[in-house]
Design an enzyme around this catalytic site. Structure first.
Site: not given
Ligand code: G3H
Ligand code: 13P
Ligand code: ZN
Length: 288
Positions: A81-82, A103, A133, A211-212, A214, A235-236
């Site tokens: 991811d990223h 990314d 992206e 993405h994002g 959550s 993720d969050t």
């Molecule tokens: O979008 C990316 C992740 O939510 C950020 O996570 O703290 O592992 O870099 P990280």
């Molecule tokens: P969130 O933490 O906002 O869910 O985003 C996750 C994400 O985009 C991981 O690439």
């Molecule tokens: Zn992301």
């Protein structure tokens, strides 16, 4: 089984559902995601960031995911991811990742195309799928406000015509879009631009990535899937569930120090959240 990102998401695109992509950093999180996917009989994407790799080590994460994936009956994609550096991306490909993200969205269109093309060439030669992206997905972390309005909040929505150019020029497999989504905890409910999303999907036929995700309302996520999103990144909400599990054990017994009791409850909490997200993605029972 370990699965190709391209295969899983191409099928999702053809059949109009999304596959959840869940960030993992340790054993309990990997087990939680795979266990939830098995309970829902759903394909799943486990993704790690460069900071997760710095935390746990590449070998530890990749061996963990690959060994549990091989024993599972659900298709499991191992995704970076990223990814921002050539070296990390190559190391992940060599470690057996089946999908990687480059990314370079922070650069100009030309620079983003140049860097992305370079990764596509090597990744595809190894049978690994590539996500990239276009547009800027801002961050609601660190006290930033993100409410989906875009302008003024550091977010730059993906331009549909540029997206078409970008996909044709690079040969990527999936595209991450900016339509009012942001990483981290939203301070005010996000307001996704579905019109922009369908304009992008009309020109770009490959799977699109949100993405994002959550904190986005379930109905909005479902609408996003209906309008062309095939990969939903979470993720969050998983961090929150894991943290809630730990806090629950501590509040029952502040001196608890058995890591199995602490992380065991955190893992249970996470399984519930992953199952809910899979329901929203519409990927339940999508295992062949
Ligand atoms: O979008 C990316 C992740 O939510 C950020 O996570 O703290 O592992 O870099 P990280
Ligand atoms: P969130 O933490 O906002 O869910 O985003 C996750 C994400 O985009 C991981 O690439
Ligand atoms: Zn992301």
């Amino acid at each position: 089984m370990l699965a190709s990102g391209r295969e899983i998401l191409t099928r999702a695109n053809q059949q109009g559902y999304a596959v959840g992509a869940f960030n993992v950093n340790n054993m309990e999180q990997v087990q939680a995601v795979i266990s939830a996917a098995e309970q829902k009989m759903s394909p799943v994407i486990l993704q790690v960031t460069q900071s997760a790799i710095r935390y746990a080590g590449l070998l530890c994460l990749s061996d963990l995911v690959k060994s549990l994936a091989e024993k599972s009956f659900v298709p499991v994609v191992l995704h970076l991811d990223h990814g921002t550096t050539y070296d990390v991306i190559i190391q992940c490909i060599r470690s057996g990742f089946t999908s990687v993200m480059i990314d370079a969205s922070m650069f100009s269109l030309d620079e983003n195309i140049k860097e992305t093309k370079e990764i596509v060439k090597v990744a595809h030669a190894c049978g690994v799928s590539v996500e990239a992206e276009l547009g800027e997905v801002s961050s609601a972390r660190d006290g930033n406000v993100a409410d989906g309005l875009g302008a003024g909040y550091g977010a730059m929505f993906t331009d549909p015509v540029q997206a078409e150019t970008f996909v044709n020029a690079t040969g990527i497999d999936f595209l991450g879009v900016s339509i009012g989504n942001a990483h981290g905890k939203y301070k005010t409910p996000p307001c996704l631009n579905f019109e922009r999303l369908s304009e992008i999907k009309a020109l770009v036929k490959i799977p699109l990535v949100l993405h994002g995700a959550s904190g986005i309302a379930q109905d909005d996520l479902k609408l996003a899937v209906k309008n062309g999103i095939n990969k939903i990144n979470i993720d969050t909400d998983l961090r929150q569930a894991f943290g809630d599990g730990l806090r629950e054990v501590f509040s029952a017994n502040p001196s608890e120090c058995d890591v199995r009791k602490l992380c065991g409850r955190a893992r249970e909490k996470m399984i519930e959240v992953v199952k809910e997200k899979i329901n929203v993605c519409g990927s339940t029972k999508m295992v062949l």
